[in-house]
Design a protein around this motif. Structure first.
Motif, mmCIF file in Angstrom:
data_model
loop_
_atom_site.group_PDB
_atom_site.id
_atom_site.type_symbol
_atom_site.label_atom_id
_atom_site.label_comp_id
_atom_site.label_asym_id
_atom_site.label_seq_id
_atom_site.Cartn_x
_atom_site.Cartn_y
_atom_site.Cartn_z
ATOM 1 N N SER A 136 1.548 2.431 -2.771
ATOM 2 C CA SER A 136 0.361 1.727 -2.381
ATOM 3 C C SER A 136 -1.006 2.195 -2.518
ATOM 4 N N THR A 137 -1.809 1.585 -2.701
ATOM 5 C CA THR A 137 -3.131 2.017 -2.646
ATOM 6 C C THR A 137 -4.170 1.642 -1.752
ATOM 7 N N LYS A 138 -3.330 0.785 -0.639
ATOM 8 C CA LYS A 138 -3.979 0.212 0.459
ATOM 9 C C LYS A 138 -4.135 1.231 1.520
ATOM 10 N N THR A 140 -3.945 3.417 4.861
ATOM 11 C CA THR A 140 -2.731 3.401 5.983
ATOM 12 C C THR A 140 -3.407 3.525 7.269
ATOM 13 N N PRO A 224 4.219 -3.336 4.920
ATOM 14 C CA PRO A 224 2.949 -3.885 5.006
ATOM 15 C C PRO A 224 2.425 -4.447 6.233
ATOM 16 N N GLY A 226 -0.442 -6.654 8.332
ATOM 17 C CA GLY A 226 -1.524 -7.464 7.772
ATOM 18 C C GLY A 226 -1.522 -7.484 6.538
ATOM 19 N N LYS A 227 -2.822 -7.937 5.951
ATOM 20 C CA LYS A 227 -3.202 -8.061 4.567
ATOM 21 C C LYS A 227 -3.551 -6.760 3.716
ATOM 22 N N ASP A 228 -4.098 -6.092 4.715
ATOM 23 C CA ASP A 228 -4.929 -5.131 3.922
ATOM 24 C C ASP A 228 -4.458 -3.721 4.238
ATOM 25 N N ALA A 229 -3.470 -3.395 4.875
ATOM 26 C CA ALA A 229 -3.015 -1.944 5.345
ATOM 27 C C ALA A 229 -1.489 -1.900 5.021
#
Length: 428
Positions: A136-138, A140, A224, A226-229
């Motif tokens: 993942s590139t989200k 952390t 995962p 939430g949506k962004d982390a």
């Protein structure tokens, strides 16, 4: 002779029909049913649904094998990687799934094979193959587990996980499902979130029994959030509970009472926080111990730097019990500190040999109350209030054995990082 040939053909036909197995209608890709011989109408085979679904791609490395069974129960689960190597996994207590012992690897294909057995003995096996996502590139969310491997703790020690940045409210249930605590002997408890999402704590309704073994896993790597982390790491630790020790500090008498196994060992004169920097009243837990440390408050309204010995942290905000030879004349009479509990050099040295991280410390009679989350504050509220902080349902039968919180001198037990939270050595 002709009649005999006819009878032979009819007999052969009857044997052939009797030997043909009964096939139950309805099938799913990858599903196999085994039928045991019996008399009369065969019972239906159990129905099995497995997740991730067959041929799913982009599965998080935090994935577990989910199982839903109708008409039976899971009797075998086999998880293998794309090289045929087994992946060890453990069942959830509610039977809803199997959690791999380690996070899965990115961009790999795995096969899960789940077998369920019905009451009649008939079995159904469901097979699914899935592929995990690329790395993942989200951003952390950093997690820190405040529970150390092979350490002995006091009977009030909660299991604490802190987060930076905080966990949003809508994601807390998913995170909590990946936090595991096992106790031996069993003492089930629950997790409770601080309102800001920076910290979650686990405890049972009653204090831990001495000798209890506590195993913890914070399995958040690749989860995962939430949506962004995404979760950062998989933390593990196993510790044990030592003897029961508790401290009670009374501002009215300026005395600290030290209890072990319910018996008063000693009373120690103290000097607490002066009126401009009062000590917090509430139920705290010793968080860490230092033979030597430095309190540095430069940048505050009252800056100072001082070296102290035999310091025991009580809050993230910098309240400690520590040696203060400079205030020995005031101890037992006057409050002169910046919020800490000052004791003599001899008393502080003695306390370091008596206390453990995880011992309960109760302070009463000061000008301010302890803020929830400022330290390990799991015991600063009653059980019902603590359980309200869980993001998942709490078993209704989980209740304290005592009608009220025990006196700090009572024997424990009975019939489960900067900047989040802020951690500083700013005592005095």
């Amino acid at each position: 002779m002709r009649n005999m040939d006819v009878r032979r053909r009819l007999t052969l036909l009857a044997v052939t029909i009797a030997a043909t197995p009964l096939v139950v209608g309805g099938c799913t890709a990858g599903q196999r049913e085994a039928v045991k011989p019996g008399h009369g109408k065969a019972a239906a085979a159990p129905s099995v649904t497995v997740t991730p679904a067959d041929r799913t791609k982009g599965v998080p490395v935090s994935a577990e094998v989910g199982t839903t069974v109708s008409g039976g129960k899971v009797t075998a689960v086999k998880l293998t990687d794309d090289k045929g190597r087994p992946v060890p996994a453990q069942p959830r207590e509610d039977g809803s799934g199997w959690v791999p012992d380690r996070p899965l690897e990115n961009s790999r294909t795995y096969t899960a094979e789940v077998t369920a057995t019905g009451d009649s003995g008939r079995t159904t096996t469901q097979k699914t193959t899935f592929t995990t996502m690329a790395k993942s590139t989200k951003p952390t969310i950093t997690s820190e587990l405040y529970f150390t491997d092979n350490q002995t703790y006091g009977t009030a020690m909660p299991v604490v996980v802190a987060f930076d940045p905080p966990i949003p409210k809508e994601a807390r249930a998913d995170v909590q499902r990946r936090l595991f605590v096992k106790t031996d002997p069993p003492q089930p408890g629950t997790w409770s979130w601080m309102s800001d999402g920076k910290q979650v704590e686990y405890r049972a309704p009653d204090f831990w029994k001495s000798g209890t073994k506590i195993s913890v896993r914070s399995a958040l790597e690749g989860l995962p959030i939430g949506k962004d982390a995404i979760g950062d790491a998989d933390h593990r630790a196993t510790g044990k509970v030592g003897r029961q020790v508790s401290l009670e500090i009374d501002n009215a008498t300026k005395q600290m009472s030290v209890f072990r196994e319910g018996k008063l060992l000693r009373k120690v004169p103290v000097s607490l926080g002066k009126s401009s920097t009062p000590t917090s009243s509430g139920k705290m837990v010793i968080m860490e111990k230092f033979d030597h440390t430095i309190f540095d408050t430069r940048g505050s309204a009252d800056p100072y730097v001082v070296e102290v010995d035999d310091a025991q942290r009580l809050t993230w905000g910098g309240e400690f019990i520590h040696s203060a030879p400079w205030s020995e004349g005031e101890q037992g009479f006057t409050n002169t500190s910046h919020g800490c509990t000052n004791v003599s050099a001899a008393a502080a040295d003695w306390l370091m040999g008596v206390t453990q991280v995880g011992d309960l410390v109760t302070v009463k009679g000061t000008e301010v109350k302890l803020d929830q989350g400022n330290g390990f504050t799991a015991w600063n509220v009653g059980w019902d209030e603590f359980a309200k902080g869980s993001a998942l349902p709490v078993p209704a039968g989980l209740k304290p054995t005592h009608s009220a919180t025990p006196h700090p001198g009572a024997v424990a037990g009975g019939s489960a990082p900067a900047p989040a939270p802020s951690k500083s050595n700013t005592g005095g």
